[in-house]
Scaffold this motif. Structure first.
Motif, mmCIF file in Angstrom:
data_model
loop_
_atom_site.group_PDB
_atom_site.id
_atom_site.type_symbol
_atom_site.label_atom_id
_atom_site.label_comp_id
_atom_site.label_asym_id
_atom_site.label_seq_id
_atom_site.Cartn_x
_atom_site.Cartn_y
_atom_site.Cartn_z
ATOM 1 N N ARG A 182 0.632 -0.862 0.204
ATOM 2 C CA ARG A 182 -0.011 0.424 -0.099
ATOM 3 C C ARG A 182 1.255 1.191 0.075
ATOM 4 O O ARG A 182 0.508 2.211 0.582
ATOM 5 C CB ARG A 182 -1.155 0.221 1.541
ATOM 6 C CG ARG A 182 -2.359 -0.969 1.406
ATOM 7 C CD ARG A 182 -3.362 -1.179 1.947
ATOM 8 N NE ARG A 182 -2.649 -1.294 3.248
ATOM 9 C CZ ARG A 182 -2.529 -3.023 3.328
ATOM 10 N NH1 ARG A 182 -3.175 -4.044 2.933
ATOM 11 N NH2 ARG A 182 -2.101 -3.675 4.682
ATOM 12 N N LYS A 185 -0.525 4.309 -1.500
ATOM 13 C CA LYS A 185 -1.723 4.896 -0.583
ATOM 14 C C LYS A 185 -1.611 5.327 0.843
ATOM 15 O O LYS A 185 -2.561 6.082 0.835
ATOM 16 C CB LYS A 185 -2.906 3.605 -0.708
ATOM 17 C CG LYS A 185 -3.337 3.196 -1.959
ATOM 18 C CD LYS A 185 -4.226 1.609 -1.409
ATOM 19 C CE LYS A 185 -4.815 1.321 -2.903
ATOM 20 N NZ LYS A 185 -5.694 -0.196 -3.196
ATOM 21 N N HIS A 186 -0.935 5.428 1.600
ATOM 22 C CA HIS A 186 -1.000 5.078 3.238
ATOM 23 C C HIS A 186 0.318 7.113 2.691
ATOM 24 O O HIS A 186 0.790 7.551 1.751
ATOM 25 C CB HIS A 186 -0.320 4.206 3.996
ATOM 26 C CG HIS A 186 1.403 4.542 3.460
ATOM 27 N ND1 HIS A 186 2.350 4.795 3.282
ATOM 28 C CD2 HIS A 186 1.266 2.925 2.912
ATOM 29 C CE1 HIS A 186 3.611 4.158 3.361
ATOM 30 N NE2 HIS A 186 3.394 2.980 2.608
ATOM 31 N N LYS A 187 0.846 6.900 4.289
ATOM 32 C CA LYS A 187 1.289 8.893 4.013
ATOM 33 C C LYS A 187 2.636 8.769 4.981
ATOM 34 O O LYS A 187 2.462 9.247 5.912
ATOM 35 C CB LYS A 187 0.037 9.771 4.907
ATOM 36 C CG LYS A 187 -0.883 10.094 4.092
ATOM 37 C CD LYS A 187 -0.528 11.132 2.721
ATOM 38 C CE LYS A 187 -1.371 11.645 2.035
ATOM 39 N NZ LYS A 187 -0.882 12.190 0.689
ATOM 40 N N ASP A 190 1.614 2.508 7.987
ATOM 41 C CA ASP A 190 0.410 1.839 7.319
ATOM 42 C C ASP A 190 -0.369 1.564 8.284
ATOM 43 O O ASP A 190 0.130 -0.133 9.202
ATOM 44 C CB ASP A 190 0.652 0.345 7.017
ATOM 45 C CG ASP A 190 -0.395 -0.120 5.743
ATOM 46 O OD1 ASP A 190 -1.350 0.268 6.049
ATOM 47 O OD2 ASP A 190 -0.444 -1.212 5.102
ATOM 48 N N THR A 212 6.793 0.496 7.026
ATOM 49 C CA THR A 212 6.285 0.428 5.385
ATOM 50 C C THR A 212 7.896 1.230 4.922
ATOM 51 O O THR A 212 8.899 1.507 5.652
ATOM 52 C CB THR A 212 6.390 1.743 5.483
ATOM 53 O OG1 THR A 212 6.660 2.983 6.395
ATOM 54 C CG2 THR A 212 4.417 1.419 5.924
ATOM 55 N N ARG A 240 6.610 9.535 8.835
ATOM 56 C CA ARG A 240 5.408 11.037 8.348
ATOM 57 C C ARG A 240 6.073 12.269 7.528
ATOM 58 O O ARG A 240 5.253 12.801 6.686
ATOM 59 C CB ARG A 240 4.447 11.510 9.520
ATOM 60 C CG ARG A 240 3.889 10.021 10.186
ATOM 61 C CD ARG A 240 2.702 10.237 8.542
ATOM 62 N NE ARG A 240 1.596 11.302 9.189
ATOM 63 C CZ ARG A 240 0.708 11.297 8.923
ATOM 64 N NH1 ARG A 240 0.031 10.233 7.664
ATOM 65 N NH2 ARG A 240 -0.266 12.029 8.647
#
Length: 344
Positions: A182, A185-187, A190, A212, A240
C-alpha cells in the motif's frame, strides 16, 4: 324502607368482621377469578397493607426498599392500599413479581458489581497509560531535528545514486509488492499493517514488523537497527515527515539506492552487479523478482535455493495484486535465474 337498609348494613358489617377474623393480621388474601383448579394465595404485607414481592421480602420490610420498586408496586396495585380483599386476575398478576430466588439475586449483584469495577479499572489504566505514552512520544519527537531533503541526501549510505527512471519498472513493482503493497496509498504509516503485525505477534505467529518503505528507509539512513520503542517512534515520525517534503517516487528512489543487499553492497546497482554481473537497467524480469526477494534477509537469501523460494513469494504477491498475469507468474516459477558463481 329504612329498616330494610339498616338490615343490609348490619349484614355487611357482620360479614366483614368474619372475614377479618379469618385473615391473619400480617397476611393479605388474594382471590382468583373463578376458574377450574384455582387456588387462594396469601402473601406477606407491611404495616401499610402493601403486598411485598420477592425482592422486597429479601431486602426487608421497611429498610432497603428502593424507591423505584415501591413506586412501581403502588402504580401496579393501587387497590391494595384501600382494601383487604382484591380479585385476582391471572392475566394481570405475575408470579415472578412475588417469588424471587435470593441466591440468583446475590450472584447477579456480585457479577454486576465485579464488571463495573473491572471496567472502571481498565478505563483508569487506559487513561493513565495513554497520557504517559503521549508524553513519552512527545518527548522523543522534541529531541529530533526537523527533517529536510538536505538531511536526507547527506545521510545516504550509497553516494552513487541511480535515478528511478533507470531502475527497471519490474524491480520497482516487485519491491513494493513484497515490502509495502500500500506504498502509494498511505502517508508513511500503514495502520492496517501495524495492527496485523501487533495481532500476529501477540498470538505467537511469525514475527512481522509492519514497517513501510519510509520506515525502513529511516532505519537504514537516519536511525539505527536497535529494537527499541524509541527507535520505532523515530522511524514513524521520519516516515510522516518524508511524505511532507518528498514525493513517493523520490522516497522509492532513495530506498532502492540505500537498501542493503549483502556482501557490503548497498543499493540495487551494487546488488545487480554482485548477484548477476549486470547493470541494474539491464536486469531481466526474473532477475528483478529475485533481487527484490533478497532485500528481506541478504544473509539467508545469498543461498540460491532459499532465494528461489523467496522469489516464488514475490511472484505470488505481484500476481495477487494484479501486476502480472497468471501465466507469467506460473511460467517464472519454473525458470532458472542463476547467480554468479562467486555468490553460489
Amino acid at each position: 324502607m329504612s329498616d330494610h337498609l339498616n338490615n343490609n348494613i348490619r349484614r355487611k358489617k357482620t360479614s366483614s368482621k368474619k372475614k377479618s377474623k379469618d385473615i391473619p393480621k400480617n397476611k393479605i388474601r388474594i382471590k382468583k377469578q373463578q376458574t377450574s383448579g384455582s387456588k387462594t394465595n396469601s402473601f406477606e404485607t407491611n404495616e401499610y397493607g402493601k403486598v411485598l414481592d420477592g425482592v422486597e421480602r429479601f431486602r426487608g420490610t421497611n429498610r432497603g426498599m428502593d424507591t423505584l420498586r415501591k413506586r412501581d408496586t403502588y402504580n401496579k396495585y393501587p387497590e391494595l392500599l384501600d382494601s383487604d380483599t382484591v380479585d385476582y386476575d391471572e392475566n394481570f398478576y405475575d408470579e415472578e413479581d412475588y417469588y424471587y430466588d435470593s441466591e440468583i439475586y446475590k450472584r447477579r449483584s456480585f457479577l454486576t458489581g465485579f464488571l463495573k469495577r473491572f471496567v472502571s479499572i481498565m478505563l483508569i489504566i487506559i487513561i493513565i497509560g495513554g497520557s504517559a505514552g503521549f508524553i513519552y512520544v512527545r518527548g522523543v519527537i522534541s529531541e529530533m531535528p526537523v527533517l529536510t531533503k538536505k538531511i536526507m541526501e547527506e545521510s545516504y549510505i550509497n553516494k552513487d545514486v541511480v535515478p528511478l527512471s533507470k531502475i527497471p519498472k519490474n524491480l520497482q513493482i516487485a519491491v513494493i509488492s513484497i515490502e509495502d503493497q500500500r506504498f502509494y496509498k498511505h502517508k508513511g504509516i500503514d495502520i492496517k499493517s501495524v495492527l496485523r503485525s501487533f495481532v500476529n505477534n501477540a498470538l505467537g505467529g511469525n514475527t512481522q514488523g509492519g514497517s513501510t518503505i519510509e520506515m525502513q528507509l529511516s532505519k537504514n539512513i537516519l536511525t539505527s537497527n536497535e529494537r527499541t520503542i524509541k527507535r520505532k517512534i523515530q522511524d514513524m515520525y521520519n516516515a510522516r515527515m518524508m511524505n511532507k517534503i518528498m514525493t513517493k517516487d523520490e522516497i522509492l528512489e532513495a530506498y532502492l539506492n540505500n537498501i542493503y543487499l549483502g556482501k557490503s553492497s548497498y543499493g540495487v546497482k551494487a546488488g545487480a552487479e554482485l548477484y548477476f554481473g549486470e547493470k541494474v537497467e539491464k536486469l531481466s524480469f526474473g532477475q528483478c523478482t529475485m533481487l527484490a526477494g533478497i532485500t528481506n534477509n541478504p544473509r539467508l537469501y545469498q543461498n540460491y535455493e532459499q532465494a528461489k523460494k523467496r522469489q516464488a513469494l514475490v511472484l505470488y504477491k505481484m500476481y495477487k495484486l494484479g501486476y502480472i498475469k497468471e501465466h507469467v507468474y506460473k511460467a517464472q516459477l519454473y525458470r532458472d535465474t542463476p547467480f554468479k558463481s562467486e555468490i553460489e
